[in-house]
Each structure stands twice: as C-alpha cells, then as structure tokens.
Design an enzyme around this catalytic site. Structure first.
Site, PDB file in Angstrom:
ATOM      1  N   HIS A 168      11.304  27.656   3.168  1.00  0.00           N
ATOM      2  CA  HIS A 168      12.071  27.593   1.752  1.00  0.00           C
ATOM      3  C   HIS A 168      11.494  27.126   0.758  1.00  0.00           C
ATOM      4  O   HIS A 168      10.339  26.368   0.848  1.00  0.00           O
ATOM      5  CB  HIS A 168      13.308  26.504   2.042  1.00  0.00           C
ATOM      6  CG  HIS A 168      14.178  27.140   3.188  1.00  0.00           C
ATOM      7  ND1 HIS A 168      14.455  26.310   4.287  1.00  0.00           N
ATOM      8  CD2 HIS A 168      15.151  28.178   3.302  1.00  0.00           C
ATOM      9  CE1 HIS A 168      15.278  26.998   4.943  1.00  0.00           C
ATOM     10  NE2 HIS A 168      15.790  28.139   4.273  1.00  0.00           N
ATOM     11  N   CYS A 255      16.698  18.767   4.070  1.00  0.00           N
ATOM     12  CA  CYS A 255      17.836  19.920   4.926  1.00  0.00           C
ATOM     13  C   CYS A 255      18.927  19.109   5.572  1.00  0.00           C
ATOM     14  O   CYS A 255      19.921  19.587   5.997  1.00  0.00           O
ATOM     15  CB  CYS A 255      16.877  20.374   6.103  1.00  0.00           C
ATOM     16  SG  CYS A 255      15.046  20.866   5.662  1.00  0.00           S
TER      17      CYS A 255
HETATM   18  C1  CIR Z   1      15.588  27.023  10.246  1.00  0.00           C
HETATM   19  O1  CIR Z   1      14.661  27.585  10.610  1.00  0.00           O
HETATM   20  O2  CIR Z   1      16.556  27.683   9.707  1.00  0.00           O
HETATM   21  C2  CIR Z   1      15.692  25.658  10.856  1.00  0.00           C
HETATM   22  N1  CIR Z   1      15.139  25.549  12.020  1.00  0.00           N
HETATM   23  C3  CIR Z   1      15.284  24.676   9.851  1.00  0.00           C
HETATM   24  C4  CIR Z   1      15.923  24.796   8.426  1.00  0.00           C
HETATM   25  C5  CIR Z   1      15.227  23.742   7.248  1.00  0.00           C
HETATM   26  N2  CIR Z   1      16.246  23.816   6.210  1.00  0.00           N
HETATM   27  C6  CIR Z   1      15.599  23.387   5.018  1.00  0.00           C
HETATM   28  O3  CIR Z   1      14.549  23.387   4.597  1.00  0.00           O
HETATM   29  N3  CIR Z   1      16.541  23.374   4.015  1.00  0.00           N
END
Ligand code: CIR
Length: 260
Positions: A168, A255
């Site tokens: 991201h 996150c």
């Molecule tokens: C994913 O791949 O969607 C989750 N394992 C990690 C999401 C991390 N979110 C973020 O950086 N906002």
C-alpha cells in the site's frame, strides 16, 4: 491533520483464522497468542493517547479483518466505506460500517468497478495522497478523489503499481503533521513531496515507515533505531510497539485501526 485531535479508534483483534490471511512475507506463519498480545499492547497505547476504542468482534470468515484501516476512509462527519481490492476482504466492511454509523452523519461508498484500500490513502493536513496499487484501482481512486473534492479537500494520485515492495502507499509513506513526511527508501518520489520536510529511512528500516502520529505521540515499530533517533531529534515523543506478528501478514501500525 483532517482530524486535529483524534478521540476514537475502531480496532478488531486478530481472530482464529488470522494465519490464513493474505501475505507476501517470507517470515513464516504468525503466532496467534503473540499477535493477540501485541494487539492488546497496541490498544493500550491508543488509550494512553487519549482514544476511546470500539473493539469489533473477530470474524473467522475474514482472516485479514484485523487490518480495519483498509475498510474505510474517514473525514469529519463523513465516512467513505471502501471496496477492498482483495475479494477475500470485501465482507469486512459490513461490521465496520455498522460500528461507524453512530459517529458519522454521512456515509458514502466506493462502488464497482472501483476498489480502494484505506492503506493507500495518506492524509496530509487538507490534502490526500491516493496510492494507485494492486489494491486501489483507477476507478476507485477517481471516485475517492471526487468525494474528497466535494468535501473541500485536494488529492494527488501516487502510482505504486510498479513497486515490488510496497503493498500500500502507506507501507512507504506517513505524514507526521507539521509538514513532515516519512518516506521509505523504496517509496516513489513525486514533485509534491518537495513541499514537505522529508525523513527518508535507510533500506534496512523501511518497514518502520508505516508509523502513526496520534495526538502528539508517534507510534513506531520496535527495532528500528535509526528511525527512532531521527524522530527523537525532531522532538517527537515516540511509543515503540512490537509488530512482529503483524509484519508477517504484511500489516503495520496504521492498518490496525481507523482513527477519528
Ligand atoms: C492484506 O494483504 O490485505 C493484509 N494481509 C495486510 C493489510 C495491511 N493493511 C494496510 O497496510 N493498511
């Protein structure tokens, strides 16, 4: 900041299916009891920063549900419910929307074919950087930019689709306030960033670029001493947290919550 002071945060502890979530990490499977401990510490620190927490129940159907940030973009009085780029994550928005409803007079939605992950949205005062990524597509980015424009905020698209390392935008960019922008060594460089004081990480510490400024404190991942010193030298009060079990699932400090 869009929110000068944060009062609330929405969080969701990792659930029993946590290790089945999406990840590109090669660090091995996460340990759930340790992840729960780390999540408790994260919640304690948010409370010490003055936030009231809403704690959502885990949903075993959604292994990545602890990464609540991806499910919404929040502005004063307006919640934009996202449409996560990973199909396995779409159902996470339902419980988040219900929990946000009492706090927001308006709810808007990113709609098909658009996708947006909140992790791609970096607010810097009244301006938003919107990451175009494997998760946030052009339609979603345009929908969000229009919503922001109507709400009186500017935005700039930042294309990270060619990056092999950034999931991201906020994996590599964090706004600290006072015109200070943290950049990982592999974050894109665009002209608009020159308006900020840039704190660039050394490659070995890139994970720490995902930090979180809340009410005069900066939460950082533990174990990144150069970055911690750079923040201290600038007068920031840092709060280090062990993030090992979230790092294994490509997650970071931002996150794990939605702040408002
Ligand atoms: C994913 O791949 O969607 C989750 N394992 C990690 C999401 C991390 N979110 C973020 O950086 N906002």
């Amino acid at each position: 900041m869009i929110f000068m002071q944060f009062r609330h945060a929405l969080v969701r502890p990792p659930g029993t299916s946590y290790s089945a979530g999406l990840t590109n990490s090669t660090e091995g499977p996460p340990d759930l009891p340790r992840a729960l401990d780390q999540h408790r510490s994260y919640c304690d620190v948010l409370r010490r920063c003055g936030l009231d927490l809403t704690v959502l129940a885990e949903e075993s159907a959604h292994p990545d549900g602890t990464f609540v940030e991806d499910t919404a973009v929040l502005l004063p009085g307006l919640a934009v419910i996202s449409r996560p780029g990973a199909t396995s994550r779409r159902g996470e928005t339902r419980s988040v929307e219900a929990a946000l409803r009492p706090y927001f007079s308006r709810m808007l939605y990113i709609v098909e074919p658009g996708t947006v992950d909140g992790g791609d949205i970096c607010a810097a005062d009244d301006h938003f950087f919107i990451g175009l990524s494997a998760r946030t597509n052009e339609s979603g980015a345009r929908q969000l930019a229009q919503i922001l424009k109507e709400a009186g905020y500017g935005s700039t698209l930042v294309d990270i689709r060619a990056s092999k390392t950034l999931l991201h935008l906020k994996s590599g960019i964090t706004y600290l306030g006072d015109r200070q922008l943290v950049l990982s060594s592999d974050a894109p460089r665009i002209d608009s960033f020159e308006r900020y004081e840039l704190l660039t990480l050394i490659p070995e510490e890139n994970y720490a670029a995902n930090c979180l400024a809340i009410n005069g404190h900066v939460l950082i991942a533990e174990g990144y001493p150069h970055f911690a010193d750079a923040l201290r030298r600038r007068g920031h009060e840092i709060m280090p947290l062990n993030m090992s079990e979230f790092r294994k699932m490509d997650g970071g400090l931002t996150c794990l919550s939605l702040r408002f």
